[in-house]
Design a protein around this motif. Structure first.
Motif, PDB file in Angstrom:
ATOM      1  N   GLY A  96     -19.720   1.755  36.023  1.00 19.09           N
ATOM      2  CA  GLY A  96     -19.846   1.757  37.466  1.00 19.09           C
ATOM      3  C   GLY A  96     -19.825   0.357  38.043  1.00 19.09           C
ATOM      4  N   ASP A  97     -19.895   0.318  39.344  1.00 15.59           N
ATOM      5  CA  ASP A  97     -19.861  -0.945  40.073  1.00 15.59           C
ATOM      6  C   ASP A  97     -21.263  -1.222  40.593  1.00 15.59           C
ATOM      7  N   HIS A  98     -21.902  -2.264  40.107  1.00 10.20           N
ATOM      8  CA  HIS A  98     -23.273  -2.584  40.463  1.00 10.20           C
ATOM      9  C   HIS A  98     -23.305  -3.787  41.404  1.00 10.20           C
ATOM     10  N   ALA A  99     -23.881  -3.590  42.572  1.00 14.19           N
ATOM     11  CA  ALA A  99     -23.914  -4.662  43.582  1.00 14.19           C
ATOM     12  C   ALA A  99     -24.628  -5.905  43.058  1.00 14.19           C
ATOM     13  N   MET A 153     -22.882 -13.560  44.901  1.00 16.31           N
ATOM     14  CA  MET A 153     -22.995 -14.988  44.571  1.00 16.31           C
ATOM     15  C   MET A 153     -23.468 -15.719  45.813  1.00 16.31           C
ATOM     16  N   ASN A 154     -24.388 -16.662  45.631  1.00 15.59           N
ATOM     17  CA  ASN A 154     -24.910 -17.387  46.776  1.00 15.59           C
ATOM     18  C   ASN A 154     -24.866 -18.905  46.597  1.00 15.59           C
ATOM     19  N   ASP A 191     -25.571  -8.679  34.001  1.00 12.76           N
ATOM     20  CA  ASP A 191     -26.323  -8.710  35.266  1.00 12.76           C
ATOM     21  C   ASP A 191     -26.191 -10.041  36.005  1.00 12.76           C
ATOM     22  N   HIS A 192     -25.279 -10.912  35.616  1.00 17.34           N
ATOM     23  CA  HIS A 192     -25.160 -12.210  36.270  1.00 17.34           C
ATOM     24  C   HIS A 192     -23.697 -12.485  36.626  1.00 17.34           C
ATOM     25  N   THR A 193     -23.472 -13.619  37.242  1.00 15.07           N
ATOM     26  CA  THR A 193     -22.122 -14.073  37.576  1.00 15.07           C
ATOM     27  C   THR A 193     -21.951 -15.494  37.056  1.00 15.07           C
ATOM     28  N   ARG A 194     -20.782 -16.041  37.268  1.00 13.15           N
ATOM     29  CA  ARG A 194     -20.497 -17.388  36.783  1.00 13.15           C
ATOM     30  C   ARG A 194     -21.388 -18.441  37.421  1.00 13.15           C
ATOM     31  N   GLN A 195     -21.995 -18.115  38.557  1.00 17.14           N
ATOM     32  CA  GLN A 195     -22.846 -19.108  39.229  1.00 17.14           C
ATOM     33  C   GLN A 195     -24.062 -19.481  38.387  1.00 17.14           C
ATOM     34  N   VAL A 196     -24.572 -18.582  37.543  1.00 12.80           N
ATOM     35  CA  VAL A 196     -25.757 -18.924  36.741  1.00 12.80           C
ATOM     36  C   VAL A 196     -25.424 -19.950  35.663  1.00 12.80           C
ATOM     37  N   MET A 197     -24.137 -20.136  35.405  1.00  6.99           N
ATOM     38  CA  MET A 197     -23.723 -21.103  34.384  1.00  6.99           C
ATOM     39  C   MET A 197     -23.465 -22.492  34.971  1.00  6.99           C
ATOM     40  N   LEU A 198     -23.631 -22.648  36.271  1.00  5.45           N
ATOM     41  CA  LEU A 198     -23.344 -23.940  36.908  1.00  5.45           C
ATOM     42  C   LEU A 198     -24.193 -25.099  36.385  1.00  5.45           C
ATOM     43  N   PRO A 199     -25.480 -24.933  36.103  1.00  2.58           N
ATOM     44  CA  PRO A 199     -26.214 -26.073  35.539  1.00  2.58           C
ATOM     45  C   PRO A 199     -25.633 -26.536  34.192  1.00  2.58           C
ATOM     46  N   ARG A 200     -25.227 -25.595  33.361  1.00  2.94           N
ATOM     47  CA  ARG A 200     -24.596 -25.963  32.083  1.00  2.94           C
ATOM     48  C   ARG A 200     -23.239 -26.613  32.328  1.00  2.94           C
ATOM     49  N   GLY A 260     -16.282  -6.651  35.590  1.00  3.97           N
ATOM     50  CA  GLY A 260     -17.362  -5.922  36.240  1.00  3.97           C
ATOM     51  C   GLY A 260     -18.423  -6.800  36.870  1.00  3.97           C
ATOM     52  N   HIS A 261     -18.211  -8.101  36.893  1.00  2.00           N
ATOM     53  CA  HIS A 261     -19.193  -9.047  37.438  1.00  2.00           C
ATOM     54  C   HIS A 261     -18.516  -9.982  38.429  1.00  2.00           C
ATOM     55  N   GLY A 262     -19.323 -10.499  39.380  1.00  2.00           N
ATOM     56  CA  GLY A 262     -18.802 -11.475  40.328  1.00  2.00           C
ATOM     57  C   GLY A 262     -17.572 -10.984  41.055  1.00  2.00           C
ATOM     58  N   GLU A 263     -16.539 -11.806  41.046  1.00  2.00           N
ATOM     59  CA  GLU A 263     -15.297 -11.475  41.749  1.00  2.00           C
ATOM     60  C   GLU A 263     -14.237 -10.871  40.831  1.00  2.00           C
TER      61      GLU A 263
END
Length: 182
Positions: A58-61, A66-67, A112-121, A139-142
């Motif tokens: 499914g598609d999970h909001a 991403m913020n 449950d995450h998107t590429r934005q959580v990897m930005l610090p790395r 199935g994540h982000g865009e």
């Protein structure tokens, strides 16, 4: 029980055998008992498997939003698109190193995450001289897709990212770094 004196010995033996509980009847009951236990176990694991994997479909909001972006970490970026090995459209950020890169790192987030959580790395790697491709797995982000797996399908996303890097003309070494199922 009275017996007919004219009854043959063979008939008496057959009658005696039929009047005693048979081993066949006991083993049939035992077999039915094992079959019932097996059916309950299979049903339990089917229900537990369904409930445990319900989030895989499914598609999970919460997997889409991403913020923040690379600019929040002082990174230059380019939003790129490419297909997974099996044709799922994927989105990623190409984050170039300043100067000649030492290699490229494909980074992948966890479920449950998107590429934005990897930005610090990514910021750490870019400042260390590496180009970074930070992807949204299926199935994540865009990225497209509505079915995820514990890594089997996502490996196709990584292969698609590697193909994208090679098509860019980058021939430096490539490393893949992921978190959890990424």
């Amino acid at each position: 029980m009275t017996r007919d004196p004219m009854e043959s010995t063979e008939a008496r033996a057959v009658h005696a055998a039929l009047s005693q509980p048979s081993r066949f009847g006991r083993s049939t009951r035992l077999g039915r008992g094992f079959a019932a236990i097996a059916a309950v176990v299979v049903l339990f694991y089917a229900v537990a498997g369904y409930l445990g994997s319900a989030d895989m479909f499914g598609d999970h909001a919460r997997w889409r939003g991403m913020n923040r972006g690379p600019a929040d970490f002082g990174l230059r970026s380019e939003t790129v698109s490419f297909d997974s090995q099996d044709g799922i459209p994927l989105k990623a950020w190409w984050l170039p190193a300043s100067g000649k890169p030492r290699g490229t790192v494909i980074i992948a987030h966890g479920i449950d995450h998107t590429r934005q959580v990897m930005l610090p790395r990514a910021a750490f790697l870019v400042r260390g001289g590496y180009d970074v491709l930070s992807i949204d797995l299926r199935g994540h982000g865009e990225s497209g897709g509505t079915v995820v797996s514990p890594g089997l399908l996502e490996a196709r996303d990584i292969r698609g990212a590697l193909r994208y890097i090679r098509l860019r003309g980058d021939n430096e070494p490539v490393v893949v770094m992921g978190v959890s199922y990424g």
